[in-house]
Design a protein around this motif. Structure first.
Motif, mmCIF file in Angstrom:
data_model
loop_
_atom_site.group_PDB
_atom_site.id
_atom_site.type_symbol
_atom_site.label_atom_id
_atom_site.label_comp_id
_atom_site.label_asym_id
_atom_site.label_seq_id
_atom_site.Cartn_x
_atom_site.Cartn_y
_atom_site.Cartn_z
ATOM 1 N N PHE A 281 0.839 -1.203 0.000
ATOM 2 C CA PHE A 281 0.000 0.000 0.000
ATOM 3 C C PHE A 281 0.874 1.253 0.000
ATOM 4 N N LYS A 282 1.989 1.207 0.721
ATOM 5 C CA LYS A 282 2.901 2.356 0.775
ATOM 6 C C LYS A 282 3.522 2.634 -0.589
ATOM 7 N N GLN A 283 3.811 1.580 -1.343
ATOM 8 C CA GLN A 283 4.499 1.732 -2.620
ATOM 9 C C GLN A 283 3.545 1.918 -3.801
ATOM 10 N N SER A 284 2.242 1.910 -3.546
ATOM 11 C CA SER A 284 1.282 1.916 -4.653
ATOM 12 C C SER A 284 0.914 3.315 -5.128
ATOM 13 N N SER A 285 1.480 4.348 -4.517
ATOM 14 C CA SER A 285 1.101 5.711 -4.893
ATOM 15 C C SER A 285 1.811 6.154 -6.168
ATOM 16 N N PRO A 286 1.061 6.617 -7.159
ATOM 17 C CA PRO A 286 1.692 7.131 -8.377
ATOM 18 C C PRO A 286 2.136 8.570 -8.212
ATOM 19 N N GLN A 287 1.874 9.174 -7.068
ATOM 20 C CA GLN A 287 2.190 10.575 -6.855
ATOM 21 C C GLN A 287 3.615 10.719 -6.323
ATOM 22 N N GLN B 174 4.696 11.278 -3.354
ATOM 23 C CA GLN B 174 4.963 10.619 -2.086
ATOM 24 C C GLN B 174 3.808 9.686 -1.740
ATOM 25 N N PRO B 175 4.059 8.730 -0.835
ATOM 26 C CA PRO B 175 3.004 7.768 -0.486
ATOM 27 C C PRO B 175 1.822 8.436 0.205
ATOM 28 N N ASP B 176 0.759 7.686 0.310
ATOM 29 C CA ASP B 176 -0.431 8.129 1.036
ATOM 30 C C ASP B 176 -0.168 7.912 2.522
ATOM 31 N N TRP B 177 0.547 8.875 3.139
ATOM 32 C CA TRP B 177 0.965 8.701 4.525
ATOM 33 C C TRP B 177 -0.226 8.619 5.472
ATOM 34 N N ALA B 178 -1.238 9.417 5.246
ATOM 35 C CA ALA B 178 -2.411 9.383 6.116
ATOM 36 C C ALA B 178 -3.093 8.015 6.042
ATOM 37 N N GLY B 179 -3.275 7.493 4.833
ATOM 38 C CA GLY B 179 -3.881 6.183 4.679
ATOM 39 C C GLY B 179 -3.014 5.086 5.276
ATOM 40 N N LEU B 180 -1.695 5.208 5.103
ATOM 41 C CA LEU B 180 -0.790 4.203 5.656
ATOM 42 C C LEU B 180 -0.849 4.187 7.178
ATOM 43 N N MET B 181 -0.898 5.369 7.791
ATOM 44 C CA MET B 181 -0.983 5.427 9.251
ATOM 45 C C MET B 181 -2.330 4.901 9.742
ATOM 46 N N ALA B 182 -3.386 5.151 8.992
ATOM 47 C CA ALA B 182 -4.698 4.612 9.355
ATOM 48 C C ALA B 182 -4.674 3.084 9.301
ATOM 49 N N ALA B 183 -4.058 2.535 8.249
ATOM 50 C CA ALA B 183 -3.951 1.078 8.146
ATOM 51 C C ALA B 183 -3.091 0.504 9.262
ATOM 52 N N THR B 184 -2.046 1.225 9.631
ATOM 53 C CA THR B 184 -1.186 0.774 10.724
ATOM 54 C C THR B 184 -1.951 0.727 12.037
ATOM 55 N N LEU B 185 -2.776 1.727 12.276
ATOM 56 C CA LEU B 185 -3.587 1.730 13.495
ATOM 57 C C LEU B 185 -4.566 0.564 13.517
ATOM 58 N N VAL B 186 -5.216 0.318 12.398
ATOM 59 C CA VAL B 186 -6.154 -0.796 12.324
ATOM 60 C C VAL B 186 -5.426 -2.111 12.585
ATOM 61 N N ALA B 187 -4.207 -2.248 12.042
ATOM 62 C CA ALA B 187 -3.432 -3.468 12.248
ATOM 63 C C ALA B 187 -2.958 -3.604 13.683
ATOM 64 N N ALA B 188 -2.725 -2.484 14.363
ATOM 65 C CA ALA B 188 -2.203 -2.529 15.724
ATOM 66 C C ALA B 188 -3.286 -2.717 16.780
ATOM 67 N N LEU B 189 -4.530 -2.428 16.440
ATOM 68 C CA LEU B 189 -5.602 -2.510 17.432
ATOM 69 C C LEU B 189 -5.726 -3.886 18.081
ATOM 70 N N PRO B 190 -5.658 -5.004 17.328
ATOM 71 C CA PRO B 190 -5.736 -6.310 18.002
ATOM 72 C C PRO B 190 -4.625 -6.521 19.013
ATOM 73 N N MET B 191 -3.413 -6.052 18.705
ATOM 74 C CA MET B 191 -2.293 -6.223 19.637
ATOM 75 C C MET B 191 -2.457 -5.347 20.877
ATOM 76 N N LEU B 192 -2.954 -4.130 20.684
ATOM 77 C CA LEU B 192 -3.193 -3.254 21.829
ATOM 78 C C LEU B 192 -4.249 -3.853 22.753
ATOM 79 N N GLY B 193 -5.303 -4.404 22.157
ATOM 80 C CA GLY B 193 -6.330 -5.058 22.966
ATOM 81 C C GLY B 193 -5.778 -6.258 23.705
ATOM 82 N N LEU B 194 -4.898 -7.014 23.053
ATOM 83 C CA LEU B 194 -4.294 -8.186 23.682
ATOM 84 C C LEU B 194 -3.465 -7.781 24.893
#
Length: 299
Positions: free
Chosen positions: A253-259, A261-281
């Protein structure tokens, strides 16, 4: 000035320094998470115009909508996104399968091996255990190439089996950790069960494992977190999105931007979604992890 007054002053100063140190460590630990959240709630165009802002720039839920597949391509590009999307649900399932199965197999086989080293008497046991411990001295990076060649020769590339099996049968640290705990368990109950005719398998699953549940849960949680965050090994053995975990999807997802620079906001949002299960654990089992490590001991 009296001795008691001087002692009180020193105690107050020490507490103040201790609190200042703890607050500083807490700030250093938590601030990166806040910065991720702040970026995930920002508009990419506004973020480029004001990158040093402490608060979200051009506040929007767009990055989360892009990650969850709720935004159209036009909406994504309007907020500085790449127009690319990530099937986060699919990759979350892949990560869940990879982490859960790997952790279950590693803990199961480590428990059996630890019981053999702690409770069974057999020739060469101590020498073999010393050989096992030497594996702790070998950097994991050195085993990647042999494991990759083995997986390739077995035809297991781009499969869950190829990702899971090389690390599922042996974990030197887990065996060492569980063996040390089992050595501290009382033997009277097991000896009584042997006199009553119970076999070793029945004793292991009926007596020893229930008493070892604390450390096993600790290793399961730590192992699950490690597998959930694993990146390099899945990168080596998978190129098919059908089995790739979420960590690889985030990199794509980070490398898929044709612009520019990458979509940093989207990447950070995806990172948060991925981290939520670990934070809950950690929130649910954090105290159990600390307690299990504390009472396991080294003997």
């Amino acid at each position: 000035m009296s001795t008691s007054a001087t002692r009180r002053r020193r105690l107050t100063t020490g507490r103040a320094l201790a609190w200042a140190y703890l607050i500083a460590i807490l700030f250093v630990t938590i601030f990166p998470f806040y910065w991720i959240l702040r970026t995930a709630l920002s508009d990419n165009y506004a973020l480029m115009a004001n990158p040093a802002s402490i608060l979200p720039v051009g506040f929007t839920w767009g990055p989360f909508k892009r990650v969850l597949g709720l935004a159209t391509t036009e909406e994504s590009i309007a907020e500085g996104g790449s127009g690319a999307s990530v099937e986060i649900g699919h990759f979350l399932v892949n990560s869940l399968i990879y982490a859960t199965v790997s952790t279950a197999l590693i803990v199961f086989f480590s428990t059996i091996a630890a019981y053999a080293f702690a409770r069974l008497q057999w020739r060469g046991r101590d020498f073999m255990f010393s050989l096992f411990l030497t594996a702790l001295m070998v950097p994991g990076i050195l085993t990647l190439l042999p494991n990759f060649v083995l997986v390739k020769e077995l035809g297991l590339l781009n499969t869950f089996a190829g990702m899971i099996l090389p690390g599922a049968l042996f974990s030197a640290f887990n065996i060492f950790f569980l063996r040390q705990f089992m050595l501290g368990l009382p033997t009277e109950t097991e000896e009584a069960a042997l006199l009553d005719g119970a076999g070793r398998i029945r004793i292991l699953f009926g007596i020893t494992l229930p008493m070892t549940s604390g450390p096993m849960i600790t290793l399961s949680i730590l192992g699950f977190i490690g597998m959930w965050n694993d990146y390099f090994w899945p990168l080596l053995v998978t190129s098919d999105e059908s089995v790739q975990p979420l960590t690889l999807a985030l990199a794509v997802f980070k490398q898929s931007s044709p612009q520019a620079q990458p979509d940093w906001a989207g990447l950070m949002a995806a990172t948060l979604v991925a981290a939520l299960p670990m934070l809950g654990l950690f929130m649910v089992f954090g105290r159990r992890i600390v307690n299990s490590i504390g009472f396991s001991g080294i003997k």
